[in-house]
Scaffold this active site. Structure first.
Site, PDB file in Angstrom:
ATOM      1  N   TYR A   1     -77.232  36.697 -31.654  1.00 36.84           N
ATOM      2  CA  TYR A   1     -78.300  37.451 -32.837  1.00 36.84           C
ATOM      3  C   TYR A   1     -78.669  38.561 -32.261  1.00 36.84           C
ATOM      4  O   TYR A   1     -78.656  39.197 -32.635  1.00 36.84           O
ATOM      5  CB  TYR A   1     -78.183  36.681 -34.294  1.00 36.84           C
ATOM      6  CG  TYR A   1     -79.185  37.628 -34.890  1.00 36.84           C
ATOM      7  CD1 TYR A   1     -78.107  38.618 -36.294  1.00 36.84           C
ATOM      8  CD2 TYR A   1     -80.179  37.145 -35.346  1.00 36.84           C
ATOM      9  CE1 TYR A   1     -79.427  39.421 -36.805  1.00 36.84           C
ATOM     10  CE2 TYR A   1     -80.965  37.859 -36.593  1.00 36.84           C
ATOM     11  CZ  TYR A   1     -80.440  39.110 -37.294  1.00 36.84           C
ATOM     12  OH  TYR A   1     -81.426  39.359 -37.996  1.00 36.84           O
TER      13      TYR A   1
ATOM     14  N   ASP B   1     -87.870  40.343 -36.100  1.00 35.48           N
ATOM     15  CA  ASP B   1     -88.393  39.901 -35.358  1.00 35.48           C
ATOM     16  C   ASP B   1     -87.930  38.991 -34.303  1.00 35.48           C
ATOM     17  O   ASP B   1     -88.915  38.649 -33.413  1.00 35.48           O
ATOM     18  CB  ASP B   1     -89.883  38.952 -36.092  1.00 35.48           C
ATOM     19  CG  ASP B   1     -89.309  37.961 -36.819  1.00 35.48           C
ATOM     20  OD1 ASP B   1     -87.964  37.028 -36.656  1.00 35.48           O
ATOM     21  OD2 ASP B   1     -90.101  37.098 -37.593  1.00 35.48           O
ATOM     22  N   GLU B   2     -86.764  38.161 -34.570  1.00 39.98           N
ATOM     23  CA  GLU B   2     -86.267  37.015 -33.221  1.00 39.98           C
ATOM     24  C   GLU B   2     -85.847  38.385 -31.988  1.00 39.98           C
ATOM     25  O   GLU B   2     -86.021  37.733 -31.770  1.00 39.98           O
ATOM     26  CB  GLU B   2     -84.718  36.861 -34.212  1.00 39.98           C
ATOM     27  CG  GLU B   2     -85.487  36.493 -35.069  1.00 39.98           C
ATOM     28  CD  GLU B   2     -84.518  35.654 -35.640  1.00 39.98           C
ATOM     29  OE1 GLU B   2     -83.110  35.122 -35.180  1.00 39.98           O
ATOM     30  OE2 GLU B   2     -84.107  34.969 -37.214  1.00 39.98           O
TER      31      GLU B   2
ATOM     32  N   SER C   1     -78.163  41.408 -29.940  1.00 42.68           N
ATOM     33  CA  SER C   1     -77.395  42.290 -30.442  1.00 42.68           C
ATOM     34  C   SER C   1     -78.404  43.145 -31.592  1.00 42.68           C
ATOM     35  O   SER C   1     -77.953  44.872 -31.199  1.00 42.68           O
ATOM     36  CB  SER C   1     -75.931  41.634 -31.464  1.00 42.68           C
ATOM     37  OG  SER C   1     -76.404  40.963 -32.564  1.00 42.68           O
TER      38      SER C   1
ATOM     39  N   SER D   1     -75.301  38.866 -39.646  1.00 37.62           N
ATOM     40  CA  SER D   1     -76.968  38.093 -39.532  1.00 37.62           C
ATOM     41  C   SER D   1     -76.820  37.414 -39.472  1.00 37.62           C
ATOM     42  O   SER D   1     -78.423  37.071 -39.311  1.00 37.62           O
ATOM     43  CB  SER D   1     -77.166  38.910 -41.324  1.00 37.62           C
ATOM     44  OG  SER D   1     -76.793  37.434 -42.211  1.00 37.62           O
TER      45      SER D   1
ATOM     46  N   ALA E   1     -74.853  44.458 -41.093  1.00 42.22           N
ATOM     47  CA  ALA E   1     -75.398  43.857 -39.682  1.00 42.22           C
ATOM     48  C   ALA E   1     -74.255  42.383 -40.431  1.00 42.22           C
ATOM     49  O   ALA E   1     -74.195  41.418 -41.143  1.00 42.22           O
ATOM     50  CB  ALA E   1     -76.530  43.518 -39.287  1.00 42.22           C
TER      51      ALA E   1
HETATM   52  P1  NAD Z   1     -76.441  39.935 -44.594  1.00 40.55           P
HETATM   53  O1  NAD Z   1     -75.835  39.389 -43.464  1.00 40.55           O
HETATM   54  O2  NAD Z   1     -76.800  38.779 -46.053  1.00 40.55           O
HETATM   55  O3  NAD Z   1     -75.300  41.234 -45.321  1.00 40.55           O
HETATM   56  C1  NAD Z   1     -75.108  42.217 -44.759  1.00 40.55           C
HETATM   57  C2  NAD Z   1     -73.951  43.316 -45.306  1.00 40.55           C
HETATM   58  O4  NAD Z   1     -73.463  43.860 -44.601  1.00 40.55           O
HETATM   59  C3  NAD Z   1     -72.978  42.255 -46.238  1.00 40.55           C
HETATM   60  O5  NAD Z   1     -73.412  43.389 -47.529  1.00 40.55           O
HETATM   61  C4  NAD Z   1     -71.627  42.826 -45.044  1.00 40.55           C
HETATM   62  O6  NAD Z   1     -70.647  42.670 -45.485  1.00 40.55           O
HETATM   63  C5  NAD Z   1     -72.291  44.259 -44.706  1.00 40.55           C
HETATM   64  N1  NAD Z   1     -71.105  44.209 -43.132  1.00 40.55           N
HETATM   65  C6  NAD Z   1     -71.286  43.599 -42.074  1.00 40.55           C
HETATM   66  N2  NAD Z   1     -70.977  43.472 -41.218  1.00 40.55           N
HETATM   67  C7  NAD Z   1     -70.540  45.396 -41.686  1.00 40.55           C
HETATM   68  C8  NAD Z   1     -69.292  46.127 -41.068  1.00 40.55           C
HETATM   69  N3  NAD Z   1     -69.098  46.186 -39.817  1.00 40.55           N
HETATM   70  N4  NAD Z   1     -69.925  47.767 -41.368  1.00 40.55           N
HETATM   71  C9  NAD Z   1     -69.872  47.164 -42.565  1.00 40.55           C
HETATM   72  N5  NAD Z   1     -71.161  46.775 -43.453  1.00 40.55           N
HETATM   73  C10 NAD Z   1     -71.332  45.576 -42.512  1.00 40.55           C
HETATM   74  O7  NAD Z   1     -77.623  40.250 -44.438  1.00 40.55           O
HETATM   75  P2  NAD Z   1     -78.872  40.464 -44.555  1.00 40.55           P
HETATM   76  O8  NAD Z   1     -80.299  39.369 -44.850  1.00 40.55           O
HETATM   77  O9  NAD Z   1     -79.104  41.262 -46.166  1.00 40.55           O
HETATM   78  O10 NAD Z   1     -79.968  41.390 -44.127  1.00 40.55           O
HETATM   79  C11 NAD Z   1     -79.515  42.913 -43.869  1.00 40.55           C
HETATM   80  C12 NAD Z   1     -80.193  43.340 -42.065  1.00 40.55           C
HETATM   81  O11 NAD Z   1     -81.351  42.669 -41.958  1.00 40.55           O
HETATM   82  C13 NAD Z   1     -79.554  42.827 -41.503  1.00 40.55           C
HETATM   83  O12 NAD Z   1     -79.822  44.124 -39.752  1.00 40.55           O
HETATM   84  C14 NAD Z   1     -80.509  41.935 -40.284  1.00 40.55           C
HETATM   85  O13 NAD Z   1     -80.525  41.864 -39.444  1.00 40.55           O
HETATM   86  C15 NAD Z   1     -82.186  42.276 -41.273  1.00 40.55           C
HETATM   87  N6  NAD Z   1     -83.000  41.518 -41.345  1.00 40.55           N
HETATM   88  C16 NAD Z   1     -82.375  39.880 -42.035  1.00 40.55           C
HETATM   89  C17 NAD Z   1     -83.724  39.148 -42.207  1.00 40.55           C
HETATM   90  C18 NAD Z   1     -83.379  37.998 -43.082  1.00 40.55           C
HETATM   91  O14 NAD Z   1     -84.160  36.812 -43.448  1.00 40.55           O
HETATM   92  N7  NAD Z   1     -81.930  38.200 -44.000  1.00 40.55           N
HETATM   93  C19 NAD Z   1     -84.885  39.005 -41.637  1.00 40.55           C
HETATM   94  C20 NAD Z   1     -84.562  40.397 -40.645  1.00 40.55           C
HETATM   95  C21 NAD Z   1     -83.627  41.416 -40.436  1.00 40.55           C
HETATM   96  P1  TYD Z   2     -82.196  30.612 -41.027  1.00 38.62           P
HETATM   97  O1  TYD Z   2     -82.145  30.555 -42.491  1.00 38.62           O
HETATM   98  O2  TYD Z   2     -81.232  30.296 -40.002  1.00 38.62           O
HETATM   99  O3  TYD Z   2     -83.272  31.444 -40.370  1.00 38.62           O
HETATM  100  P2  TYD Z   2     -83.346  32.078 -38.400  1.00 38.62           P
HETATM  101  O4  TYD Z   2     -82.761  31.039 -37.652  1.00 38.62           O
HETATM  102  O5  TYD Z   2     -82.925  33.121 -38.841  1.00 38.62           O
HETATM  103  O6  TYD Z   2     -84.895  31.748 -38.495  1.00 38.62           O
HETATM  104  O7  TYD Z   2     -83.199  29.395 -40.034  1.00 38.62           O
HETATM  105  C1  TYD Z   2     -85.090  29.134 -40.242  1.00 38.62           C
HETATM  106  C2  TYD Z   2     -85.354  28.337 -40.044  1.00 38.62           C
HETATM  107  O8  TYD Z   2     -84.648  26.535 -40.464  1.00 38.62           O
HETATM  108  C3  TYD Z   2     -84.709  28.114 -38.632  1.00 38.62           C
HETATM  109  O9  TYD Z   2     -85.764  27.279 -37.749  1.00 38.62           O
HETATM  110  C4  TYD Z   2     -83.468  26.883 -38.199  1.00 38.62           C
HETATM  111  C5  TYD Z   2     -83.426  26.124 -39.568  1.00 38.62           C
HETATM  112  N1  TYD Z   2     -82.468  25.307 -40.710  1.00 38.62           N
HETATM  113  C6  TYD Z   2     -82.581  23.631 -40.447  1.00 38.62           C
HETATM  114  O10 TYD Z   2     -82.891  23.381 -39.868  1.00 38.62           O
HETATM  115  N2  TYD Z   2     -81.356  23.993 -40.984  1.00 38.62           N
HETATM  116  C7  TYD Z   2     -80.437  24.064 -41.315  1.00 38.62           C
HETATM  117  O11 TYD Z   2     -78.867  23.658 -42.178  1.00 38.62           O
HETATM  118  C8  TYD Z   2     -79.722  26.266 -40.947  1.00 38.62           C
HETATM  119  C9  TYD Z   2     -79.454  26.838 -41.686  1.00 38.62           C
HETATM  120  C10 TYD Z   2     -81.392  26.155 -40.930  1.00 38.62           C
END
Ligand code: NAD
Ligand code: TYD
Length: 350
Positions: A158, A134-135, A161, A92, A90
């Site tokens: 985000y 959860d968003e 989507s 992300s 994704a």
């Molecule tokens: P990330 O951004 O670190 O990694 C995303 C990966 O997807 C990357 O390796 C990227 O190369 C790959 N990618 C992006 N576009 C692509 C495409 N078109 N085709 C193939 N590969 C593609 O994301 P993450 O933090 O590891 O998140 C993973 C999943 O978990 C996502 O679906 C995200 O929405 C979900 N998620 C993440 C969090 C979080 O806190 N990180 C929280 C809730 C949900």
């Molecule tokens: P983030 O790590 O972008 O995750 P999400 O928006 O998915 O929750 O941000 C976590 C929280 O921190 C969010 O409330 C936005 C805030 N934030 C800042 O205050 N400063 C920053 O530079 C960033 C990246 C996030």
């Protein structure tokens, strides 16, 4: 060994990203009878060096593939005849989606649709786990928690989507009887997280003596889930989850951004000494549509799948700080022109 010597073939999309890397590092050695294919386009967020320790494993392969390309996705599914998909690929990052939503619609909506179609075209049934956020539920007030029945009210492009992708996955379950599971997790943190997200960004800037940007008053609250605990939950959801079910994954950490940032600063001061890093905290213009609070009712994951976080928030935060302090090369590698361009665009005029 050939890939058809294995019991099951499992596609992990986005396996070179933050959560995907942690997941593959857990699953590949844990299940030697299963064959894992990491499908990833290697965008700015993908980094194959995360996976160096499993690169040569018999039951692991990497396929560079963009999930927005339907024919390439179909061909890959035909080749490996996947029995299961754990879909993490994704775009992300919320702030990037505000700067440019299009890539989010393409990868998160269209990409998910392509994977679902390729899975539907298989002759045998495919178990499809969609890793969501959860968003999708929007924002909470001071009290209360989201449940799997909460209405969808996404705030950012985000989140919208991801919500669209969740709806598609549910529609494939209801319409075609596909075996699907949706997991909605809270904010993850831990090793290999790209430094656009709050925790690694704060560590990075605090160590470098750069301003630490706090959006608005910093009183927004997040539930921080350690990525390794999340990966254990995903493993259980994939192996034992009920078809059609939704599982919420969080850790009951309810902390304001500003408190978290202060805590990180103090932990770094204790390790590195020097001028107190809290002085670097800089309040900047708030994120538009900024959700105030997320919190999740994780009872079905706990009761049905007997999942519990294995470490406390403090332990996980300490481990994460240690990881970033001992992986300066990894952080430096993120500092490409693409990252600098994004940083400039997002932070210059706030
Ligand atoms: P990330 O951004 O670190 O990694 C995303 C990966 O997807 C990357 O390796 C990227 O190369 C790959 N990618 C992006 N576009 C692509 C495409 N078109 N085709 C193939 N590969 C593609 O994301 P993450 O933090 O590891 O998140 C993973 C999943 O978990 C996502 O679906 C995200 O929405 C979900 N998620 C993440 C969090 C979080 O806190 N990180 C929280 C809730 C949900
Ligand atoms: P983030 O790590 O972008 O995750 P999400 O928006 O998915 O929750 O941000 C976590 C929280 O921190 C969010 O409330 C936005 C805030 N934030 C800042 O205050 N400063 C920053 O530079 C960033 C990246 C996030």
């Amino acid at each position: 060994m050939e890939s058809n010597d294995f019991k099951r073939h499992i596609a992990v999309t986005g396996g070179a990203g933050f959560i995907g890397s942690n997941l593959l590092l857990l699953l590949v050695p844990r299940y030697p009878d299963d064959f894992f294919v990491n499908i990833d386009a290697l965008t700015y967020a993908g980094n194959l060096s995360n996976l160096a320790t499993i690169e040569g494993a018999d039951n692991y392969r990497f396929e560079r593939l963009d999930i927005t390309e339907p024919e390439a996705v179909r061909e890959c599914f035909r080749r490996y005849k996947f029995d299961g998909v754990i879909h993490l690929a994704a775009e992300s990052h919320v702030d990037r989606s505000i700067l440019g939503p299009e890539a989010f619609v393409r990868t998160n909506v269209l990409g998910t649709a392509n994977l679902l179609e390729a899975a539907r075209a298989q002759e045998h049934s495919v178990r499809f786990v969609h890793v969501s956020t959860d968003e999708v539920f929007g924002s909470l007030e001071q009290v209360g928690k989201f449940t799997a029945e909460s209405p969808y009210r996404p705030s950012s492009p985000y989140a919208a989507s991801k919500a669209a992708a969740d709806h598609l996955v549910r529609a494939y379950h209801r319409t075609y009887g596909m075996e699907t599971i949706i997991t909605n997790c809270s904010n993850n943190f831990g090793p290999y997280q790209f430094p656009e997200k709050l925790i690694p960004l704060v560590i990075r800037n605090a160590v470098a003596g750069k301003p630490i940007p706090v959006y608005g008053n910093g009183l927004q609250r997040r539930d921080w889930l350690f990525v390794r605990d999340h990966c254990e939950a995903l493993d259980r959801a994939f192996r034992r989850g009920r078809s059609g079910a939704t599982y919420l994954a969080g850790a009951d950490t309810d902390i304001t951004n500003i408190d978290l940032i202060r805590r990180l600063c103090r932990a770094l001061d204790a390790r590195l000494g020097g001028t107190p890093r809290e002085q670097l905290i800089t309040h900047v213009t708030d994120r538009p549509g900024h959700d105030y609070r997320y919190a999740l009712d994780v009872s079905s994951l706990r009761e049905e799948l007997e999942w519990r976080p294995q470490c406390t928030f403090d332990e996980a935060l300490e481990a994460t700080i240690d990881w970033y302090l001992t992986h300066e090369d990894w952080l430096a590698a993120c500092d490409s022109g693409v990252y600098r361009e994004y940083y400039e665009q997002n932070y210059a005029n706030r």
